[in-house]
Design an enzyme around this catalytic site. Structure first.
Site, short mmCIF file in Angstrom:
data_model
loop_
_atom_site.label_atom_id
_atom_site.label_comp_id
_atom_site.label_asym_id
_atom_site.label_seq_id
_atom_site.Cartn_x
_atom_site.Cartn_y
_atom_site.Cartn_z
N ARG A 1 -10.57 -11.36 1.76
CA ARG A 1 -11.39 -12.44 1.19
C ARG A 1 -10.65 -13.78 1.27
NH1 ARG A 1 -11.54 -9.12 -4.39
NH2 ARG A 1 -11.34 -7.45 -2.84
N LYS B 1 0.84 -1.20 0.00
CA LYS B 1 0.00 0.00 0.00
C LYS B 1 0.88 1.25 0.00
CE LYS B 1 -4.01 -1.77 2.54
NZ LYS B 1 -5.00 -1.53 1.49
N GLU C 1 -6.51 -9.39 0.61
CA GLU C 1 -6.23 -10.52 1.50
C GLU C 1 -7.41 -10.89 2.40
OE1 GLU C 1 -5.67 -7.48 2.28
OE2 GLU C 1 -6.45 -7.46 4.33
N1 BES Z 1 -8.33 -3.63 4.29
C1 BES Z 1 -8.41 -3.23 2.94
C2 BES Z 1 -9.67 -2.45 2.62
C3 BES Z 1 -9.69 -1.02 3.10
C4 BES Z 1 -8.92 -0.07 2.47
C5 BES Z 1 -10.55 -0.65 4.09
C6 BES Z 1 -9.00 1.25 2.89
C7 BES Z 1 -10.63 0.66 4.49
C8 BES Z 1 -9.85 1.61 3.89
C9 BES Z 1 -8.39 -4.45 2.04
O1 BES Z 1 -7.63 -5.52 2.48
C10 BES Z 1 -7.82 -4.00 0.74
O2 BES Z 1 -6.68 -3.65 0.71
N2 BES Z 1 -8.63 -4.02 -0.31
C11 BES Z 1 -8.21 -3.59 -1.59
C12 BES Z 1 -8.74 -4.57 -2.60
C13 BES Z 1 -8.18 -4.37 -3.98
C14 BES Z 1 -6.72 -4.74 -4.01
C15 BES Z 1 -8.95 -5.22 -4.94
C16 BES Z 1 -8.75 -2.19 -1.81
O3 BES Z 1 -9.85 -1.90 -1.38
O4 BES Z 1 -8.04 -1.38 -2.38
ZN ZN Z 2 -7.34 -5.65 4.47
MN MN Z 3 -5.60 -5.33 1.86
#
Ligand code: BES
Ligand code: ZN
Ligand code: MN
Length: 504
Positions: A357, A283, A355
């Protein structure tokens, strides 16, 4: 904060009650509530209204000293238009009362608001709303500050008035509602506290220890599976997420068997990523600290269990928490890796940041053994859900058939009652197409369009043996910015849902 209920034979008896502060309502048109009129023998309240110092607009307050009667102070609070006070108006008023009382130089207060003020809601709803607002105002996340936030001033003891000569049965019901509201507030507190803890303290092991302690304190069943057992169960998807981490994964199972032995349980499954770096699909740095909140699904399961255990809810409920970290390292899962889930379905991991899911799908397969009446998973699953619904509503996803529509409607109604709302989103085959993989049964991402929906569609493939709902709490579990902190959502929704299930 200490709460109690006191029944008064009539509204006038309230004026004789000795208290450091009596809290009473006023409506939009400057009309005093009956309780306020009882305190207005000397006309001080009426004069205050005439002066224009308070209008009765929802959430406005005015503090009067020694206006007559036995109360040292009277706090007038605006409730809005008589006959059409909405949930929102009353919640705003309750929050204003909580704010005013928290900075008062008094230790105790009597809250005497009209029971029938809110359209479509009863005294029980009002009691609960008041307790939650008051407890919210005294919550602090200062366990790691050398100097604690000041909590010396403010009201510590609140007496909630029942002022219409209620029957003994009604008084008993109100006392039960009060006890349940305090249990709910305790559950919300636990969820917030876990969420706010830093990720170096709140590890998978810490969540497991917390679950064991909770089980001991409230007589729940608990079991914690470790890596060896997860390997034996063939949870290849869950285990792939934990590869890069030095922290051992934990798989927590909690049992509250308050119902009949043969009754099928409701199962709650909470995402417990104690820190989400994204893994090799790292990230960006800005705001990454907030990914300590990626265990808020798990925390909401623990908080809900605290609430229903303290309530001794007559229902069988099982909580399941897959917990691990998502870290990059030489051993971490790569984009392109293919893993085999516990269900046997193979998954091409195209993005290691998707991750949640991957850990949930194995937990959702594991819970088949409980032959559940319903399964609800709770997860900070997608940023896309925040884009779709903002920070007001949790995303609710289910299949679209009669059984699932019924479950969805129960969850939506519980959210409305608890002021912890959700909004329904679709699950349809058209979206499933986006999860096609050239090399495995399914890919773990579906591309940018409808990101929260394709995430739900992924989970859906692992839930076909029971009735299931998915709550995406990415936008509702915590607040960013100056008010950064966990909200405790969706503990009110889940607890209210389970309380309704227990009535059936
Ligand atoms: N934990 C995150 C989702 C999240 C991101 C919640 C920001 C709250 C704020 C999750 O694990 C994630 O990183 N999801 C990705 C999925 C994508 C790679 C398909 C996302 O939402 O960017
Ligand atoms: Zn996450
Ligand atoms: Mn994530």
């Amino acid at each position: 904060m200490d709460f109690s209920i006191k029944a008064f034979t009539n509204k006038n008896a309230i004026a004789q009650q000795k208290t450091a502060c009596a809290v009473v309502g006023i409506h939009d048109n400057g009309k005093l509530s009956e309780e306020a009129r009882a305190l207005d023998e000397q006309g001080v309240l009426t004069a205050a209204v005439k002066s224009g110092d308070i209008t009765g607009k929802p959430g406005t307050t005015l503090l009067l000293h020694r206006p007559g009667g036995a109360a040292q102070r009277v706090l007038l609070v605006g409730l809005g238009t008589e006959g059409s006070v909405s949930d929102r108006h009353f919640i705003t008023a309750a929050q204003a009362v909580a704010r005013a009382l928290s900075s008062l130089g008094a230790a105790e207060a009597l809250v005497a608001l009209p029971h029938d003020a809110v359209s479509g809601r009863d005294a029980h709803w009002m009691l609960r709303t008041l307790v939650l607002a008051l407890r919210e105002s005294v919550y602090r996340a200062d366990s790691l500050k050398s100097k604690k936030d000041d909590t010396r001033s403010g009201v510590k003891k609140v007496v909630l008035a029942l002022s219409t000569a209620p029957s003994a049965a009604l008084q008993a019901a109100a006392r039960q509602t009060l006890a349940q509201s305090v249990a709910l507030a305790n559950g919300i507190d636990l969820t917030k506290t876990l969420g706010n803890l830093p990720p170096n303290i709140c590890t998978p092991t810490y969540l497991a220890t917390t679950a064991k302690q909770l089980a001991k304190d409230t007589k729940l069943g608990v079991e914690v599976l470790d890596r060896k057992q997860l390997e034996a169960l063939k949870m290849g998807s869950f285990l792939s997420v934990t590869n890069g981490s030095e922290q051992p994964p934990k798989f927590i199972v909690l049992k509250h068997m308050g119902g009949k032995a043969k009754d099928a349980p409701v199962v709650l499954v909470g995402k417990g990523i104690t820190f989400d770096t994204g893994g090799i699909s790292l990230k960006p740095g800005l705001g990454m600290d907030e990914m300590k909140y990626d265990m808020c699904g798990a925390a909401s399961v623990l908080g809900t269990f605290r609430a229903i255990a303290e309530m001794q809810l007559k229902l069988n409920v099982i909580g399941v928490i897959p917990a691990c970290e998502n870290m990059p390292s030489g051993r971490a899962t790569r984009p392109g890796d293919i893993v085999t889930s516990m269900s046997g379905q193979t998954i091409e991991i195209l993005n290691t940041d998707a991750e949640g899911r991957l850990i949930l799908c194995d937990a959702l397969t594991y819970v088949e053994r409980f032959k559940p009446a319903a399964v609800v998973d709770i997860a900070t699953l997608t940023g896309a859900c925040v884009t779709a619904l903002g920070h007001h509503n949790t995303g609710l996803f289910t299949r679209h058939d009669d059984a699932h529509d019924a479950l969805a409607n129960q969850l939506l109604a519980a959210g409305k009652t608890a002021n912890d709302t959700a909004w329904r989103m679709p699950i349809e085959d058209a979206y499933q197409e986006q999860l096609k993989s050239n090399f495995a049964d399914i890919a773990n991402i579906g591309g940018p369009p409808g990101g929260s929906i394709t995430a739900a569609c992924f989970l859906e493939r692992f839930t076909r043996k029971y009735t299931w709902a998915h709550l995406d709490i990415a936008g509702t579990a915590w607040k960013s910015g100056a008010a950064k902190g966990a909200t405790g959502r969706p503990v009110p929704l889940l607890t209210t849902f389970l309380m309704e299930m227990a009535k059936k």
